[in-house]
Design a protein around this motif. Structure first.
Motif, PDB file in Angstrom:
ATOM      1  N   MET A  95       0.837  -1.194   0.000  1.00 41.99           N
ATOM      2  CA  MET A  95       0.000   0.000   0.000  1.00 41.99           C
ATOM      3  C   MET A  95       0.874   1.247   0.000  1.00 41.99           C
ATOM      4  O   MET A  95       1.839   1.347   0.744  1.00 41.99           O
ATOM      5  CB  MET A  95      -0.910  -0.013   1.228  1.00 41.99           C
ATOM      6  N   GLY A  96       0.532   2.214  -0.867  1.00 38.50           N
ATOM      7  CA  GLY A  96       1.217   3.490  -0.864  1.00 38.50           C
ATOM      8  C   GLY A  96       2.225   3.664  -1.989  1.00 38.50           C
ATOM      9  O   GLY A  96       2.626   2.705  -2.645  1.00 38.50           O
ATOM     10  N   GLU A  97       2.611   4.908  -2.206  1.00 37.61           N
ATOM     11  CA  GLU A  97       3.648   5.277  -3.176  1.00 37.61           C
ATOM     12  C   GLU A  97       4.931   5.569  -2.403  1.00 37.61           C
ATOM     13  O   GLU A  97       5.037   6.585  -1.714  1.00 37.61           O
ATOM     14  CB  GLU A  97       3.206   6.506  -3.979  1.00 37.61           C
ATOM     15  N   PRO A  98       5.927   4.674  -2.479  1.00 37.89           N
ATOM     16  CA  PRO A  98       7.138   4.826  -1.649  1.00 37.89           C
ATOM     17  C   PRO A  98       7.862   6.152  -1.831  1.00 37.89           C
ATOM     18  O   PRO A  98       8.401   6.694  -0.860  1.00 37.89           O
ATOM     19  CB  PRO A  98       8.013   3.650  -2.110  1.00 37.89           C
ATOM     20  N   LEU A  99       7.882   6.683  -3.048  1.00 42.62           N
ATOM     21  CA  LEU A  99       8.654   7.907  -3.273  1.00 42.62           C
ATOM     22  C   LEU A  99       7.929   9.157  -2.799  1.00 42.62           C
ATOM     23  O   LEU A  99       8.487  10.256  -2.858  1.00 42.62           O
ATOM     24  CB  LEU A  99       9.046   8.030  -4.746  1.00 42.62           C
ATOM     25  N   TYR A 100       6.698   9.024  -2.293  1.00 41.55           N
ATOM     26  CA  TYR A 100       6.056  10.119  -1.593  1.00 41.55           C
ATOM     27  C   TYR A 100       6.227   9.982  -0.080  1.00 41.55           C
ATOM     28  O   TYR A 100       5.632  10.738   0.689  1.00 41.55           O
ATOM     29  CB  TYR A 100       4.576  10.219  -1.960  1.00 41.55           C
TER      30      TYR A 100
END
Length: 413
Positions: free
Chosen positions: A213-218
Motif C-alpha cells: 500500500m502506498g507510493e514509496p517515493l512520496y
C-alpha cells in the motif's frame, strides 16, 4: 466487457479524481517510542538522552542492533548480555513495539497476508497490509509505505482508499520483523505448518519489494531509512539487489532513490501513450512518459545486472494490443530492462477486465523476440485479495464479529 480509453471519450467524460491526495493525519510518536527503525545515530542520541555515557553508547548500540535485528527480541528482558540496570532503564523509556497482527489469511497457494494495526492520532487505529509470497527458491515480502495511498490509479484497488498518513521507518521495518515472527525465521523459530516456505534451505524472507500500500517515493525519507536498516549486513542483511522499490513515476525522486537508497527500481508503467496513462495512472499528467523514461535512463548504477523492471498490467482492450507491444519495445530501447507483464487482478467495483490469455502470450512473445525478458507474473493470493493491485483492507467491509473471528485466528496460530 471491454473498457474504451479513447481520448475523445475521455475528454467528454473527464476523470475527476485528483492526481494526488493530501494525508489526513500525521504520525505522533507515543510517550514511550519504539527503538525499531532507528538508525545507529538515532539510537546513540536516544541512549545519550537517557543518561548513557557517549563512550558507552557505541557498545550498547551494537548490543541493541544484534538483539533487535538478528535475534528478533521483543522485550528488553531477553537481552541477557545487557546489565539488569540498563534493561530496566531501557524499559522505562522505550519499547521494541512493532505493528500488531489483527488478522492473518493464508491463500491456497501459500501466500500469506497480514492485516497490521498501527497507532492512530485521533483514537482510531490505522491499518495496513503486508504480503508474503513463498516459492521453492525464494520468499518475497511485499511491504507497505503508507496507510492508504497518495495516488489515484484507476485500475488499483489500493488507489481507491484515502491517504491517511505516511508510515514511519519503524513501521516499515516493523513489517519485516512481524513477518519473521510469524514465519519463525528468528534463531530457534518454527515455521508455520499450514503454509509454504522455501525448501532449498535458504531464508524464508530473501527478497523485499516496496509494492504494498502506498507510493514509496512520496514517503522518501522513511522508506530510505527503513531500507538501509533492512539491508544492513550486521542485522537483517538482505542484499540491496534483492530489494526492489516500485514507483508510479515520481520523477524528482527517482534519481535520488538511486543515489540515497541504491536498491533495484521498478516502474509501474502500464501504458505507452500519455492519453492512456493519464487515465490509468493520473500522476502521468504531472510527470508524463517522456520525463519518466528520461529519469529511468539516468538512474544511478543502471546496467545489465541492475536492470529496471517495467510493470505492465494487462487490461483487456485498453493496453494489450500488438501495437502497444511494439510501442513498449520502442519506448524502453537503450534501457537495461525487464518487462513484467501482470494479469489484471479484479476487485469489487472495478471497470476493467484482464486481457485474454492468448493475447497476453502474443504480447509477451513480441517483447521477448525484441530482446527483453517478459515474464508473465503468476497471480498469487487472489483468493485472499493479496495479489498485485488488490491491497485494500477487505476487513474494512467486515462486520465486527467477522473481524473479531479473524483476529482470534491470528492470535491462536
Amino acid at each position: 466487457m471491454t473498457v474504451s480509453l479513447d481520448p475523445t471519450a475521455a475528454a467528454a467524460a473527464p476523470i475527476l479524481a485528483p492526481l494526488e491526495k493530501a494525508p489526513l493525519e500525521i504520525y505522533v510518536a507515543p510517550d514511550k517510542p519504539s527503538l525499531v527503525g532507528l538508525s545507529r545515530t538515532e539510537l546513540r542520541d536516544a541512549l545519550v538522552g537517557i543518561g548513557v555515557a557517549p563512550a558507552q553508547a557505541k557498545m550498547r548500540i551494537q548490543q541493541l542492533w544484534h538483539w533487535i535485528y538478528v535475534r528478533g527480541a521483543r522485550d528488553f528482558e531477553a537481552m541477557t548480555n545487557v546489565s539488569k540496570d540498563m534493561r530496566v532503564e531501557l524499559e522505562r523509556h522505550f519499547t521494541l513495539a512493532r505493528p500488531e497482527v489483527v488478522a492473518e489469511q493464508v491463500s491456497t497457494d501459500g501466500t500469506r497476508k497480514w492485516l497490521l494495526r498501527l497507532p492512530g492520532t485521533s483514537g482510531t487505529p490505522h491499518e495496513v497490509e503486508c504480503v508474503y509470497i513463498p516459492e521453492t527458491d525464494r520468499g518475497t515480502l511485499c511491504v507497505s509505505s503508507q496507510v492508504g495511498c497518495t495516488l489515484t490509479c484507476s485500475f488499483c484497488h489500493t488507489g481507491t482508499q484515502r491517504l491517511v498518513r505516511n508510515l514511519t521507518a519503524g513501521e516499515i521495518v516493523g513489517q519485516v520483523l512481524v513477518a519473521r515472527d510469524r514465519l519463525g525465521e528468528w534463531p530457534g523459530g518454527t515455521p508455520p505448518s499450514d503454509g509454504i516456505v522455501p525448501t532449498d534451505g535458504g531464508r524464508y524472507i530473501s527478497n523485499i519489494v516496496m509494492m504494498g500500500m502506498g507510493e514509496p517515493l512520496y514517503n522518501f525519507e522513511a522508506v530510505r531509512d527503513a531500507l538501509q536498516i533492512v539491508a544492513d549486513g550486521e542485522g537483517i542483511g538482505i542484499s540491496k539487489r534483492r530489494i526492489t522499490l516500485s514507483t508510479s513515476g515520481v520523477v524528482p525522486n527517482i534519481v535520488r532513490a538511486g543515489d540515497e537508497i541504491g536498491v533495484m527500481l521498478a516502474i509501474s508503467l502500464h501504458a505507452v501513450r500519455d492519453e492512456v496513462r493519464d487515465v490509468l495512472v493520473p500522476l502521468n499528467k504531472k510527470y508524463p512518459i517522456a520525463e519518466l523514461m528520461e529519469a529511468c535512463r539516468n538512474y544511478p548504477g543502471l546496467n545489465n545486472a541492475r536492470r529496471i523492471t517495467f510493470e505492465y498490467v494487462m487490461l483487456k482492450g485498453v493496453n494489450d494490443s500488438l501495437a502497444d507491444a511494439k510501442a513498449l519495445v520502442k519506448l524502453v530501447k537503450g534501457i537495461p530492462a525487464k518487462i513484467n507483464l501482470i494479469p489484471f487482478n479484479p476487485w469489487p467495483g472495478t471497470r476493467y477486465e484482464c486481457s485474454d490469455w492468448d493475447q497476453i502470450e502474443k504480447f509477451s512473445e513480441y517483447v521477448f523476440a525484441a530482446g527483453y525478458s517478459s515474464p508473465v507474473r503468476t497471480p498469487r493470493g487472489r483468493d485472499i485479495f493479496a495479489a498485485c493491485g488488490q491491497l485494500k483492507s477487505a476487513t474494512e467491509k467486515l462486520s465486527a464479529r467477522e473481524r473479531m473471528a479473524l483476529r482470534a485466528m491470528a492470535m491462536t496460530e
